[in-house]
Design a protein around this motif. Structure first.
Motif, short mmCIF file in Angstrom:
data_model
loop_
_atom_site.label_atom_id
_atom_site.label_comp_id
_atom_site.label_asym_id
_atom_site.label_seq_id
_atom_site.Cartn_x
_atom_site.Cartn_y
_atom_site.Cartn_z
N ASN A 62 14.89 11.26 -2.09
CA ASN A 62 14.90 11.64 -0.68
C ASN A 62 16.18 11.19 0.01
OD1 ASN A 62 12.35 12.81 -0.70
ND2 ASN A 62 11.31 10.90 -0.16
N TYR A 63 16.69 10.06 -0.43
CA TYR A 63 17.87 9.49 0.22
C TYR A 63 19.13 10.16 -0.32
CZ TYR A 63 14.37 6.50 2.14
OH TYR A 63 13.25 6.08 2.81
N ALA A 64 19.11 10.49 -1.62
CA ALA A 64 20.24 11.24 -2.19
C ALA A 64 20.36 12.58 -1.46
CB ALA A 64 20.02 11.45 -3.68
N GLU A 107 11.14 15.71 12.69
CA GLU A 107 10.50 14.92 11.63
C GLU A 107 10.81 13.44 11.78
OE1 GLU A 107 8.41 17.53 9.12
OE2 GLU A 107 9.90 16.75 7.74
N GLU A 108 11.97 13.00 11.31
CA GLU A 108 12.30 11.58 11.41
C GLU A 108 13.81 11.42 11.24
OE1 GLU A 108 10.91 9.17 8.12
OE2 GLU A 108 11.06 10.87 6.76
N VAL A 109 14.27 10.20 11.48
CA VAL A 109 15.70 9.90 11.33
C VAL A 109 15.92 9.41 9.89
CG1 VAL A 109 17.62 8.59 12.36
CG2 VAL A 109 15.71 9.29 13.77
N ILE A 134 6.05 1.43 8.84
CA ILE A 134 5.21 0.29 9.22
C ILE A 134 5.52 -0.11 10.66
CG2 ILE A 134 4.74 -2.14 8.66
CD1 ILE A 134 5.37 -1.07 5.65
N THR A 135 6.80 0.02 11.05
CA THR A 135 7.16 -0.24 12.44
C THR A 135 6.53 0.83 13.33
OG1 THR A 135 9.28 -0.86 11.46
CG2 THR A 135 9.12 -0.95 13.86
N ARG A 136 6.54 2.08 12.87
CA ARG A 136 5.89 3.17 13.62
C ARG A 136 4.44 2.83 13.92
NH1 ARG A 136 2.44 7.18 12.44
NH2 ARG A 136 2.69 9.23 13.44
N GLY A 144 12.13 1.16 12.76
CA GLY A 144 12.24 0.87 11.33
C GLY A 144 12.45 -0.62 11.11
N THR A 145 12.26 -1.04 9.87
CA THR A 145 12.37 -2.46 9.54
C THR A 145 13.76 -3.00 9.85
OG1 THR A 145 10.70 -2.22 7.84
CG2 THR A 145 12.22 -4.06 7.58
N ALA A 146 14.80 -2.19 9.63
CA ALA A 146 16.16 -2.68 9.78
C ALA A 146 16.42 -3.15 11.21
CB ALA A 146 17.16 -1.61 9.39
N MET A 151 0.83 -1.21 0.00
CA MET A 151 0.00 0.00 0.00
C MET A 151 0.87 1.26 0.00
SD MET A 151 -3.35 -0.94 2.22
CE MET A 151 -2.63 -1.69 3.64
N ARG A 152 1.95 1.21 0.79
CA ARG A 152 2.85 2.37 0.81
C ARG A 152 3.50 2.56 -0.56
NH1 ARG A 152 7.24 2.53 5.47
NH2 ARG A 152 8.29 1.04 4.12
N SER A 153 3.82 1.45 -1.23
CA SER A 153 4.38 1.54 -2.60
C SER A 153 3.43 2.29 -3.50
CB SER A 153 4.54 0.15 -3.21
OG SER A 153 5.57 -0.53 -2.60
C1 PLP Z 1 13.03 7.75 5.86
C2 PLP Z 1 12.52 6.57 6.59
N1 PLP Z 1 11.73 6.76 7.66
C3 PLP Z 1 11.22 5.71 8.35
C4 PLP Z 1 11.51 4.41 8.00
C5 PLP Z 1 10.91 3.29 8.78
O1 PLP Z 1 9.89 2.66 8.04
P1 PLP Z 1 9.52 1.14 8.28
O2 PLP Z 1 9.15 1.01 9.71
O3 PLP Z 1 8.37 0.89 7.37
O4 PLP Z 1 10.72 0.34 7.93
C6 PLP Z 1 12.34 4.16 6.90
C7 PLP Z 1 12.67 2.78 6.50
O5 PLP Z 1 12.03 2.22 5.68
C8 PLP Z 1 12.84 5.26 6.17
O6 PLP Z 1 13.62 5.06 5.09
#
Ligand code: PLP
Length: 353
Positions: free
Chosen positions: A198-200, A229-231, A257-259, A299-301, A91-93
């Motif tokens: 966003n990552y670049a 905001e976020e990490v 999704i972990t959030r 996060g997923t990692a 869904m996020r995709s």
């Molecule tokens: C910018 C960013 N924020 C948050 C997350 C955490 O998201 P998720 O819990 O879906 O892995 C990620 C990792 O996917 C991310 O790249």
């Protein structure tokens, strides 16, 4: 339902032995599906892992029309393999796809493709504690054209990479750099989307943070440079005076999704939870008054990444004496327990491969 053609490799690779890192080793197979304007998605297939042949004019190389996702398969209790909420990634995709004018992939087809590929390479899921098989679905624009426009052709691919334990010996707190110069995203931009740009955009600040001995960057909002905001690859949570607080989803942060799982669990445990604006001053004040009880990324990692140190300009906050807080530990144990089939899955999050 996709009719996925499977071609197995005739030369399976050696599985890695010893310590697994992250993202450098790939399994024997990959999933590919083509998109052609007027025809839609077609020719879904699982093929031996291989290089691609693309025109150098492929639009993805020039204007960045691409998206990606990240999820994991786990070797669970009793030898079964599991995914964790894969439909959320699908869904996020599609939310990312909409923002980038990339055609949607139906959620059922997406999850089916992930499951079938993982099934084919199931013996690549590592079994040691904390390890998993990282799953990287992604879509790129492949039309050879140098104009800024929406591509008429795309490739949807999924690759798999066995990955090592994020924590070698227990949950280790990390140091985080609150960035006060660069910004990652603004409302109306693509901060909520999982797309390469966003990552670049995050790399220059990441270098600054690393040079100063911090492992990740915490972004502030792009307008006021004031609100958390976020990490880099995690959402962020604070426990202030017994309440769990996290930035609201405002369009400029990724809806992790972990959030979502952490919020659901905390609410189910009766812990007060707030999703709202959080200024960096509020965190500094809470710390000074001794009310900042825990800080953790999600996060997923890593699932949960306790934050032991937060730097903002000349202030360095040490949180929880560099130790892991009880809520961080409980969330970690519960989420990983559900992922591995060790804890009852009351929310229906675990999906057997
Ligand atoms: C910018 C960013 N924020 C948050 C997350 C955490 O998201 P998720 O819990 O879906 O892995 C990620 C990792 O996917 C991310 O790249």
């Amino acid at each position: 339902m996709l009719d996925i053609k499977v071609t197995k490799t005739e030369t399976p690779k050696e599985k890695p032995t010893g310590k697994l890192g992250f993202g450098k080793v790939f399994t024997d197979h990959m999933f590919i599906m083509d998109y052609t304007l007027g025809r839609g998605w077609h020719d879904p297939r699982i093929v031996p892992y291989q290089n691609l042949t693309l025109s150098p004019a492929s639009m993805v190389f020039h204007y960045g029309q691409e998206m990606f996702e990240g999820l994991k398969a786990y070797h669970g209790e009793g030898g079964d393999s599991y995914l964790f909420r894969p439909e959320m990634n699908a869904m996020r995709s599609n939310a990312t796809n909409d923002r980038l004018c990339i055609p949607q992939v139906p959620v059922e087809d997406y999850v089916q493709a992930v499951r079938e590929l993982v099934k084919v390479d199931e013996d690549w899921i590592p079994t040691e504690a904390g390890t998993s098989l990282y799953i990287r679905p992604f879509i790129i624009a492949t039309e050879p054209f140098l104009g800024v426009d929406i591509s008429k052709n795309f490739l949807f691919m999924i690759i798999l990479s066995p990955s090592g334990a994020y924590y070698e010996s227990g949950l280790a707190p990390v140091g985080i750099w609150i960035e006060d110069d660069y910004v990652r995203a603004v409302k109306g931009g693509m901060g909520f989307a999982k797309t390469g740009g966003n990552y670049a955009a995050s790399l220059a600040a990441q270098v600054k943070a690393h040079d100063d001995g911090y492992s990740q960057v915490l972004w502030l909002d792009g307008v006021h440079r004031k609100y958390i905001e976020e990490v880099g690859a995690m959402n962020i949570f604070f426990k202030i005076n017994g309440t769990i607080v996290t930035p609201a989803l405002n369009g400029s942060i990724l809806p992790g999704i972990t959030r979502d799982s952490v919020l659901t669990l905390c609410r189910s445990w009766g812990i007060p939870v707030e999703e709202r604006l959080i200024s960096v001053e509020e965190i500094l004040d809470a710390q000074k008054q001794g009310n900042l009880e825990e800080v953790f990324g999600t996060g997923t990692a890593a699932v949960i990444s306790p934050v032991g140190k937060l730097r903002y300009k000349d202030d360095v906050m040490v949180i929880g004496g560099g130790e892991i807080g009880p809520i961080s530990q409980k969330i970690y144990d519960t989420v990983t327990g559900i992922q591995l089939g060790k804890v009852e899955d009351s929310f229906g999050w675990r999906v057997k491969v």
